[in-house]
Design a protein around this motif. Structure first.
Motif, mmCIF file in Angstrom:
data_model
loop_
_atom_site.group_PDB
_atom_site.id
_atom_site.type_symbol
_atom_site.label_atom_id
_atom_site.label_comp_id
_atom_site.label_asym_id
_atom_site.label_seq_id
_atom_site.Cartn_x
_atom_site.Cartn_y
_atom_site.Cartn_z
ATOM 1 N N UNK A 88 -36.989 87.556 38.429
ATOM 2 C CA UNK A 88 -35.359 87.408 38.693
ATOM 3 C C UNK A 88 -35.475 86.067 39.327
ATOM 4 N N UNK A 89 -36.027 85.466 40.277
ATOM 5 C CA UNK A 89 -35.867 84.388 40.854
ATOM 6 C C UNK A 89 -36.203 83.087 39.791
ATOM 7 N N UNK A 104 -31.482 90.166 26.298
ATOM 8 C CA UNK A 104 -31.527 89.372 27.645
ATOM 9 C C UNK A 104 -31.777 90.242 28.763
ATOM 10 N N UNK A 105 -32.294 89.890 29.758
ATOM 11 C CA UNK A 105 -32.493 90.568 30.942
ATOM 12 C C UNK A 105 -31.215 90.232 31.780
ATOM 13 N N UNK A 106 -30.571 89.047 31.578
ATOM 14 C CA UNK A 106 -29.741 88.490 32.560
ATOM 15 C C UNK A 106 -28.215 89.087 32.634
ATOM 16 N N UNK A 107 -27.532 88.994 33.717
ATOM 17 C CA UNK A 107 -26.052 89.385 33.783
ATOM 18 C C UNK A 107 -24.922 88.692 33.791
ATOM 19 N N UNK A 157 -31.308 96.345 25.689
ATOM 20 C CA UNK A 157 -32.514 97.258 25.351
ATOM 21 C C UNK A 157 -33.979 96.549 25.837
ATOM 22 N N UNK A 158 -33.850 95.639 26.298
ATOM 23 C CA UNK A 158 -35.157 95.171 27.058
ATOM 24 C C UNK A 158 -35.332 95.212 28.397
ATOM 25 N N UNK A 159 -34.373 95.761 28.968
ATOM 26 C CA UNK A 159 -34.293 95.864 30.384
ATOM 27 C C UNK A 159 -33.013 94.835 31.198
ATOM 28 N N UNK A 160 -33.025 94.960 32.468
ATOM 29 C CA UNK A 160 -31.859 94.404 33.198
ATOM 30 C C UNK A 160 -32.220 93.828 34.466
ATOM 31 N N UNK A 179 -35.562 98.647 36.563
ATOM 32 C CA UNK A 179 -35.247 97.272 35.681
ATOM 33 C C UNK A 179 -35.657 97.587 34.050
ATOM 34 N N UNK A 180 -36.738 98.555 33.817
ATOM 35 C CA UNK A 180 -37.229 98.831 32.475
ATOM 36 C C UNK A 180 -37.333 97.634 31.663
#
Length: 442
Positions: free
Chosen positions: A236-237, A280-283, A316-319, A329-330
């Motif tokens: 995340x960081x 993408x993981x990001x928000x 679909x690859x996590x959040x 987070x998956x």
């Protein structure tokens, strides 16, 4: 005597036989594999033999042809393997691949074969004969025409799907990197730097990028083991800020993101995007949608519901939301994560993708098509929707034009996309991605 080679899908054998008979009655020599290939003969060798003796290739382009991998491979071989000029009989509303457009001299278009008119067909075919005179005047591959000939036609199809609320956006790393987030290798360098710092190791960024260029999934798997419970926090960081602080860092809204938001924004006279799939993981997309007062729901696990007035955004690859803590987070981050997705056909993310690819038209933005699980799901969707045509679209940057294999690479990349059910919208540069979206939202 003038020689004609007919290329077609074997599901259209009746059409090929009819056209062959018409041309033979006009005095042409016709090469058609129904009549000239025995089961014990090598197909490719016979095609080469037929082409050597042919002046004109006549391709019968139907949905069956577009959906046939072997028919497209045959045509690709013909395009780059001979000096034969191309005449097409186009049946139905079909988007022709770019590599075909560049060598078409004349075409006869009809809605269905019941409307085939022998006199009109022969008139157009005779125009081809007169222009070529069956001499050295063979027009070869016209790159500019091939690439940009039917972009507007493709845009119009996407607009129609948007108007009918049947369009799904599929976003990859290129969308997030347009805002300034790290690409995959840069993200791994940041995580690896942090992990190795903990272990008192010191490598330069360039050295680590060299390491990652050939083994990023291996490195990802190693990092998950090395960091253990710290992994999600460090990712995340590393994802959001190089300086390791999770404050209110201001990301600049890119032109690409601005146009994606306008495409998502519901409008009465235009319909709206039905859903978004993101790898993408990001928000940040969610943050910009919030800023623009557009309702959405981030979905990153099974059982998460969304309202009738909310656009679902499937991670679909996590959040990894920037300013929100979630329980699971998956993340599909490393080799083991990809394997888990691949072997579990009933996972919520696989089922969502399969449903959307089968039932909606999808516009892929910033997606590389290198994910083996994505390719598997697209292939399944195309097989199950056989006869429904290639209803998805992907924006792709052209390969380098100074390459000696440019033409071949262009054809291979487009054929690969078509075999997965995707029509390609080519652009010269990444800066042109937003311009494609501008044409859709006008």
């Amino acid at each position: 005597m003038k020689n004609i080679f007919i290329s077609y899908s074997h599901k259209d054998s009746n059409i090929a036989k009819t056209v062959s008979t018409i041309l033979k009655n006009e005095g042409y020599n016709v090469w058609i594999d129904i009549e000239q290939i025995q089961s014990n003969l090598n197909l490719l060798e016979k095609i080469k033999e037929g082409l050597k003796q042919s002046d004109v290739l006549l391709a019968i382009i139907t949905e069956n042809f577009i959906n046939s991998n072997s028919a497209q491979a045959e045509l690709g071989h013909i395009v780059f393997g001979s000096n034969t000029s191309l005449f097409t009989i186009k049946i139905g509303e079909i988007l022709l691949p770019s590599f075909i457009n560049g060598i078409i001299r004349y075409t006869y278009e009809i809605d269905n074969f019941d409307k085939f008119d022998t006199d009109i067909f022969l008139d157009k075919f005779n125009q081809l004969e007169e222009s070529l005179n069956f001499s050295t005047d063979i027009k070869r591959y016209d790159k500019d025409k091939a690439i940009f000939n039917n972009i507007e036609e493709k845009i119009e199809v996407i607009r129609k799907e948007l108007s009918d609320n049947r369009l799904t956006l599929v976003c990859g790393a290129g969308v997030s990197s347009s805002i300034g987030l790290p690409d995959w290798n840069t993200l791994l360098v940041r995580i690896l730097s942090h992990a190795l710092t903990l272990k008192h190791k010191d490598f330069s960024s360039s050295e680590m990028e060299t390491l990652l260029s050939s083994s990023n999934l291996i490195v990802g798997k190693y990092l998950k083991i090395l960091l253990g419970e710290e992994f999600d926090e460090v990712v995340t960081k590393s994802l959001y800020e190089e300086e390791w602080t999770l404050g209110d860092y201001a990301y600049t809204e890119s032109t690409l993101i601005s146009n994606i938001i306008e495409l998502i924004r519901p409008k009465r006279n235009r319909g709206s995007v039905e859903s978004v799939i993101t790898f993408n993981f990001d928000s940040l997309l969610e943050e910009f949608l919030t800023k623009n007062s557009i309702k959405f729901k981030a979905i990153y696990d099974e059982g998460i519901k969304f309202g009738a007035d909310e656009i679902p955004i499937y991670h679909v690859h996590g959040y990894l939301p920037r300013n929100e803590k979630i329980e699971k987070h998956n993340l599909v981050f490393s080799e083991d994560g990809y394997h888990t997705q691949f072997i579990d056909p009933y996972s919520w993310s696989n089922l969502i993708q399969l449903y959307k690819y089968m039932n909606n038209s999808c516009l892929f933005i910033g997606v590389s098509l290198s994910d083996p699980n994505l390719r598997r799901i697209l292939d399944i969707s195309r097989r199950k929707n056989e006869g429904d045509g290639n209803k998805h679209f992907i924006i792709k940057k052209l390969p380098p034009k100074d390459s000696s294999v440019y033409d071949l690479q262009l054809m291979l990349e487009e054929q690969d996309s078509l075999m997965l059910g995707l029509n390609v919208i080519w652009v010269s540069d990444y800066d042109e991605y937003p311009k494609v979206l501008e044409k859709i939202i006008k």
